[in-house]
Write a protein that holds these residues in place. Sequence first.
Motif, PDB file in Angstrom:
ATOM      1  N   VAL A  27       0.829  -1.060   0.155  1.00  0.00           N
ATOM      2  CA  VAL A  27       0.000  -0.082  -0.078  1.00  0.00           C
ATOM      3  C   VAL A  27       0.942   1.321  -0.022  1.00  0.00           C
ATOM      4  O   VAL A  27       1.655   1.305   0.839  1.00  0.00           O
ATOM      5  CB  VAL A  27      -0.841   0.026   1.130  1.00  0.00           C
ATOM      6  CG1 VAL A  27      -1.585   1.316   1.222  1.00  0.00           C
ATOM      7  CG2 VAL A  27      -1.970  -1.373   1.207  1.00  0.00           C
ATOM      8  N   LEU A  28       0.536   2.297  -0.849  1.00  0.00           N
ATOM      9  CA  LEU A  28       1.282   3.479  -0.933  1.00  0.00           C
ATOM     10  C   LEU A  28       0.420   4.398  -0.530  1.00  0.00           C
ATOM     11  O   LEU A  28      -0.880   4.535  -0.890  1.00  0.00           O
ATOM     12  CB  LEU A  28       1.727   3.694  -2.512  1.00  0.00           C
ATOM     13  CG  LEU A  28       2.320   5.095  -2.650  1.00  0.00           C
ATOM     14  CD1 LEU A  28       3.633   5.382  -1.790  1.00  0.00           C
ATOM     15  CD2 LEU A  28       2.647   5.364  -4.232  1.00  0.00           C
ATOM     16  N   CYS A  29       0.801   5.252   0.525  1.00  0.00           N
ATOM     17  CA  CYS A  29      -0.001   6.470   1.128  1.00  0.00           C
ATOM     18  C   CYS A  29       0.558   7.654   0.744  1.00  0.00           C
ATOM     19  O   CYS A  29       1.729   8.084   1.509  1.00  0.00           O
ATOM     20  CB  CYS A  29      -0.088   6.304   2.555  1.00  0.00           C
ATOM     21  SG  CYS A  29      -0.384   4.401   3.139  1.00  0.00           S
ATOM     22  N   VAL A  30       0.188   8.529  -0.430  1.00  0.00           N
ATOM     23  CA  VAL A  30       0.654   9.758  -0.728  1.00  0.00           C
ATOM     24  C   VAL A  30       0.075  10.832   0.071  1.00  0.00           C
ATOM     25  O   VAL A  30      -1.223  11.118   0.019  1.00  0.00           O
ATOM     26  CB  VAL A  30       0.433  10.038  -2.162  1.00  0.00           C
ATOM     27  CG1 VAL A  30       1.144  11.432  -2.573  1.00  0.00           C
ATOM     28  CG2 VAL A  30       0.912   8.585  -2.810  1.00  0.00           C
ATOM     29  N   LEU A  99      -2.879  -1.002  -3.744  1.00  0.00           N
ATOM     30  CA  LEU A  99      -3.634   0.313  -3.316  1.00  0.00           C
ATOM     31  C   LEU A  99      -2.826   1.230  -2.968  1.00  0.00           C
ATOM     32  O   LEU A  99      -1.697   1.329  -2.380  1.00  0.00           O
ATOM     33  CB  LEU A  99      -4.371  -0.460  -1.830  1.00  0.00           C
ATOM     34  CG  LEU A  99      -5.176   0.680  -1.435  1.00  0.00           C
ATOM     35  CD1 LEU A  99      -6.600   0.903  -2.212  1.00  0.00           C
ATOM     36  CD2 LEU A  99      -5.850   0.114  -0.041  1.00  0.00           C
ATOM     37  N   ILE A 100      -3.267   2.409  -3.938  1.00  0.00           N
ATOM     38  CA  ILE A 100      -2.594   3.835  -3.466  1.00  0.00           C
ATOM     39  C   ILE A 100      -3.678   4.589  -2.893  1.00  0.00           C
ATOM     40  O   ILE A 100      -4.839   4.815  -3.619  1.00  0.00           O
ATOM     41  CB  ILE A 100      -2.122   4.363  -4.935  1.00  0.00           C
ATOM     42  CG1 ILE A 100      -1.011   3.459  -5.408  1.00  0.00           C
ATOM     43  CG2 ILE A 100      -1.428   5.715  -4.448  1.00  0.00           C
ATOM     44  CD1 ILE A 100      -0.442   3.904  -6.628  1.00  0.00           C
ATOM     45  N   LEU A 101      -3.275   5.260  -1.830  1.00  0.00           N
ATOM     46  CA  LEU A 101      -4.305   6.058  -1.127  1.00  0.00           C
ATOM     47  C   LEU A 101      -3.880   7.698  -1.151  1.00  0.00           C
ATOM     48  O   LEU A 101      -2.480   7.787  -0.857  1.00  0.00           O
ATOM     49  CB  LEU A 101      -4.323   5.763   0.522  1.00  0.00           C
ATOM     50  CG  LEU A 101      -4.923   4.312   0.666  1.00  0.00           C
ATOM     51  CD1 LEU A 101      -4.949   3.869   2.293  1.00  0.00           C
ATOM     52  CD2 LEU A 101      -6.454   4.257   0.217  1.00  0.00           C
ATOM     53  N   ARG A 126      -3.643  -5.742 -10.146  1.00  0.00           N
ATOM     54  CA  ARG A 126      -5.091  -5.991  -9.579  1.00  0.00           C
ATOM     55  C   ARG A 126      -5.292  -4.598  -8.621  1.00  0.00           C
ATOM     56  O   ARG A 126      -6.071  -4.442  -7.768  1.00  0.00           O
ATOM     57  CB  ARG A 126      -5.112  -6.918  -8.783  1.00  0.00           C
ATOM     58  CG  ARG A 126      -4.066  -7.140  -7.544  1.00  0.00           C
ATOM     59  CD  ARG A 126      -4.193  -8.482  -6.795  1.00  0.00           C
ATOM     60  NE  ARG A 126      -3.416  -8.701  -5.647  1.00  0.00           N
ATOM     61  CZ  ARG A 126      -3.670  -8.499  -4.239  1.00  0.00           C
ATOM     62  NH1 ARG A 126      -5.049  -8.272  -3.922  1.00  0.00           N
ATOM     63  NH2 ARG A 126      -2.867  -8.490  -3.250  1.00  0.00           N
ATOM     64  N   GLY A 127      -4.201  -3.564  -8.932  1.00  0.00           N
ATOM     65  CA  GLY A 127      -4.236  -2.276  -7.938  1.00  0.00           C
ATOM     66  C   GLY A 127      -5.127  -1.284  -8.082  1.00  0.00           C
ATOM     67  O   GLY A 127      -5.801  -1.227  -9.266  1.00  0.00           O
ATOM     68  N   CYS A 128      -5.627  -0.529  -7.248  1.00  0.00           N
ATOM     69  CA  CYS A 128      -6.558   0.638  -7.224  1.00  0.00           C
ATOM     70  C   CYS A 128      -6.016   1.616  -6.831  1.00  0.00           C
ATOM     71  O   CYS A 128      -5.188   1.674  -5.700  1.00  0.00           O
ATOM     72  CB  CYS A 128      -7.859   0.053  -6.633  1.00  0.00           C
ATOM     73  SG  CYS A 128      -8.760  -1.265  -7.332  1.00  0.00           S
ATOM     74  N   LEU A 129      -6.188   3.026  -7.286  1.00  0.00           N
ATOM     75  CA  LEU A 129      -5.883   4.030  -6.862  1.00  0.00           C
ATOM     76  C   LEU A 129      -7.243   4.774  -6.085  1.00  0.00           C
ATOM     77  O   LEU A 129      -8.222   4.963  -6.871  1.00  0.00           O
ATOM     78  CB  LEU A 129      -5.449   4.996  -7.878  1.00  0.00           C
ATOM     79  CG  LEU A 129      -5.427   6.538  -7.804  1.00  0.00           C
ATOM     80  CD1 LEU A 129      -4.217   6.869  -6.593  1.00  0.00           C
ATOM     81  CD2 LEU A 129      -4.949   7.378  -8.679  1.00  0.00           C
ATOM     82  N   VAL A 130      -7.168   5.336  -4.943  1.00  0.00           N
ATOM     83  CA  VAL A 130      -8.312   5.948  -4.317  1.00  0.00           C
ATOM     84  C   VAL A 130      -7.888   7.215  -4.063  1.00  0.00           C
ATOM     85  O   VAL A 130      -6.766   7.742  -3.238  1.00  0.00           O
ATOM     86  CB  VAL A 130      -8.322   5.362  -2.883  1.00  0.00           C
ATOM     87  CG1 VAL A 130      -9.564   5.830  -2.161  1.00  0.00           C
ATOM     88  CG2 VAL A 130      -8.973   3.557  -3.258  1.00  0.00           C
TER      89      VAL A 130
END
Length: 238
Positions: A27-30, A99-101, A126-130
């Motif tokens: 998970v990447l949290c920007v 997942l990128i938040l 399978r990743g998603c950007l939120v």
Amino acid sequence: LYTNIAQCLVHNNVLPHETSQKAPTNVLCVGCGDGPLEHTLLEQNLLSSSNTTFHLVEPVKPFLDKALQKLESHNATVLHHQTPFEDITDETFGTKFDLILMAHVLYFFADKPSVLSRLVKLLSPRGCLVLVHLSSNDPAGYLTVQNALGNPGHPRYEYTDQHAKEDLETVAKETGHKVTMTKIDHPVDVKSINQEFVNFMLSKKDSSQAEIDTVTQYFAKYQPVWNSLNTVFICSPP
């Protein structure tokens, strides 16, 4: 807010109803701030602390310290990257993300379409950007936020969720992703959050009064953001 975002992610199948092998593990949290969203996802067992690695990008040290404390209380694996927001590229992390938040961060980038393009390219198959952004359906709230942030005539503060939608859909079309959007409302007790943060800084014993004052001013400044209607964008595989 963060509970509502978590429910939105479950409803849109970004996260399973409880931790499982299908849950995101990278998970990447920007601009993670003090980690409220990440903490909420762990607390609600939507992410597994034992199977998830969090990559944090947060330039403000007091917020980063608080985020580290929250995530480490879950015994989660946390990596912090000193990379400035604007310098994030495909090579920054050496990995792809499930997942990128990015909540209330896009305003601060000068070249927003470029940032969105680079982040989508960091997604695993399978990743998603939120992306969470202030909603243009709340014009009074948006004007209040613009004035609170200062210099309301600056283009970065006139970048509404409709602009974000157009840019994200352009990127998604190029990469084969799809974009969904959901409106959420979220009254927040900013005074209590601020006091919790001040208590945390005092407990560290190395926080100056100037740092504490800066944090207090921050919470007062951004209160309109937390008390306005928001839009959650999800960019996901087809």
